[in-house]
Structure formats: C-alpha cells, structure tokens
Write an enzyme that holds these catalytic residues in place. Structure first.
Site, mmCIF file in Angstrom:
data_model
loop_
_atom_site.group_PDB
_atom_site.id
_atom_site.type_symbol
_atom_site.label_atom_id
_atom_site.label_comp_id
_atom_site.label_asym_id
_atom_site.label_seq_id
_atom_site.Cartn_x
_atom_site.Cartn_y
_atom_site.Cartn_z
ATOM 1 N N SER A 250 22.699 -1.074 -37.672
ATOM 2 C CA SER A 250 22.962 -0.347 -36.443
ATOM 3 C C SER A 250 24.233 0.497 -36.580
ATOM 4 C CB SER A 250 23.024 -1.330 -35.267
ATOM 5 O OG SER A 250 22.983 -0.649 -34.031
ATOM 6 N N ASP B 256 12.079 -0.418 -31.559
ATOM 7 C CA ASP B 256 13.523 -0.535 -31.320
ATOM 8 C C ASP B 256 13.902 0.162 -30.011
ATOM 9 O OD1 ASP B 256 16.337 -0.404 -31.400
ATOM 10 O OD2 ASP B 256 16.368 -0.259 -33.578
ATOM 11 N N HIS C 207 15.186 -4.237 -32.250
ATOM 12 C CA HIS C 207 16.480 -3.963 -32.895
ATOM 13 C C HIS C 207 16.948 -5.241 -33.579
ATOM 14 C CE1 HIS C 207 19.830 -1.275 -33.469
ATOM 15 N NE2 HIS C 207 20.695 -2.153 -33.002
#
Length: 223
Positions: A116, A171, A202
């Site tokens: 991320s 996601d 995610h």
C-alpha cells in the site's frame, strides 16, 4: 537519523536483505509474520528489515497522527500523495539501504518491498536508484506521481531492477485500476514488470505469497 526497525534473520551471516515497508497506520511489526510463510528451505540466509514509518498528521483522516510514509491529502489518486513526504521517506529508505551495505549486503542483493503506502515508496525509491537493487516488490499500491514526473525522476539504471506488482481485484482502498496504471507506466519506462491480480480486497493472500516466493527464488538464483 535512521528509522527504528524490526529485524528477523533466517540464518547466520545473511547474504541478502529484504527491506519491507508497511502501509498507512501500521508499523514494522505488521508484515513480520509473513517471514515463515514466505521463506523456503533452499534460499540463502536473509535479513528481513521492517522499518517503522514516522508519525505524522494525515489529512484524509482528519489530521490524526499515525505512522505514515507521507501525508495523504486527497482521496483522488492523482493528488493523493504529498511529494515532499514521499521524497523524505525515499531518503530514509536510502539510508537503510546504505546501512545494509555497511553490514555486508550490497544493493544488488537487497530486495525492496512495500504494501500500500509502503509500496508507493518502494516504487518512488526504485525509480530514483542510480545503483540498481536486486528487485522491487509493490503490493496493493500505486505510483505516487504522474507519469511525466516519473519520467523526469527515473534514473537510467533504474529500469534494470526486476519488479513484482500484485493487487486485489476487489480492493476498496486502492482500486486495482490504479495498480494497473502504475505497472503500465513503469513498463513504459523500461521496467520488466511481473503483474498479478487476485480475488481479494486490500490484503495479501496465500496464492500471492506463493507467486512472490517463486519470483524471489528466481532473483536469488540469478545472484
């Protein structure tokens, strides 16, 4: 000043390093549990280094202070990243890479990984490398700058770094389209990118860890 880190060595006198950057609001402990799931018996001794990002105010979270590699100013990906913060974190990552060299692991035997927000720093740092790393791993992330700026910042040697990117198709935090745009941009800059999509949100999944393990094994075999 070097960032504080969590470290795990898979054997004595590590020959390789995996420097792994966590996501927004997490810390260096977040991905430490992945080590036994990922590591294979025939791999060389590795040092995993999981740094803690600095604590800073994050605009989209109402200015709350948390561990973050840069401020996130907007939900719009085109204006999301605070580039001054990105640059500061890239400099901190470079300092950790230099420390590994002083401990006997040169850049050509170091893999830089991130999830991320940490993955965004991995991509930004990778673009700026005049001395290539063994590879870049960017999970559930995006390129934190427009392509035109990436073209300006990319060092001629950077595209020699193998790249593994992966994303969840569901996601809700970083849309998979953002990951795809990032990998396409990097390919246009000459990067050899391996791209995977998984039916997840995610997060990471077992299939992703297995694919990443195969890719890492190839890096170790290449020396």
């Amino acid at each position: 000043m070097l960032l504080d880190t969590v470290e795990h060595e898979t054997g004595p006198n590590p020959e390789w390093c995996v420097l792994w950057l966590h996501g927004l609001g997490a810390d260096g402990h977040d991905f430490a549990p992945i080590v036994p799931e990922l590591v294979r018996r025939d791999w060389p001794a590795l040092r995993f280094v999981f740094p803690h990002a600095p604590v800073r105010a994050v605009t989209i979270n109402g200015g709350a202070r948390m561990r973050a590699w840069y401020d996130i100013r907007d939900f719009d990906l085109a204006h999301r990243a605070d580039l001054d913060g990105v640059d500061a974190s890239v400099a901190q990552v470079d300092a950790l890479i230099e420390r590994e060299a002083s401990r006997g692991v040169p850049p050509q035997r170091l893999l830089l990984a991130g999830f991320s927000q940490g993955g965004a720093i991995t991509l930004a740092a990778g673009l700026a490398r005049s001395q290539p790393l063994a590879g870049l791993i960017a999970l559930s992330t995006y390129l934190p700058m427009p392509l035109a700026l990436a073209q300006q910042r990319a060092q001629p040697a950077a595209a020699a770094q193998p790249l593994f990117m992966a994303h969840g198709t569901f996601d809700p935090v970083v849309p998979v389209a953002a990951g795809e745009a990032g990998v396409q941009a990097l390919r246009s800059l000459g990067f050899e990118a391996t791209w995977h999509r998984y039916p997840m949100q995610h997060q990471v999944c077992a299939e992703e860890i297995a694919d990443l393990g195969d890719w890492m094994a190839a890096r170790f075999a290449a020396g």
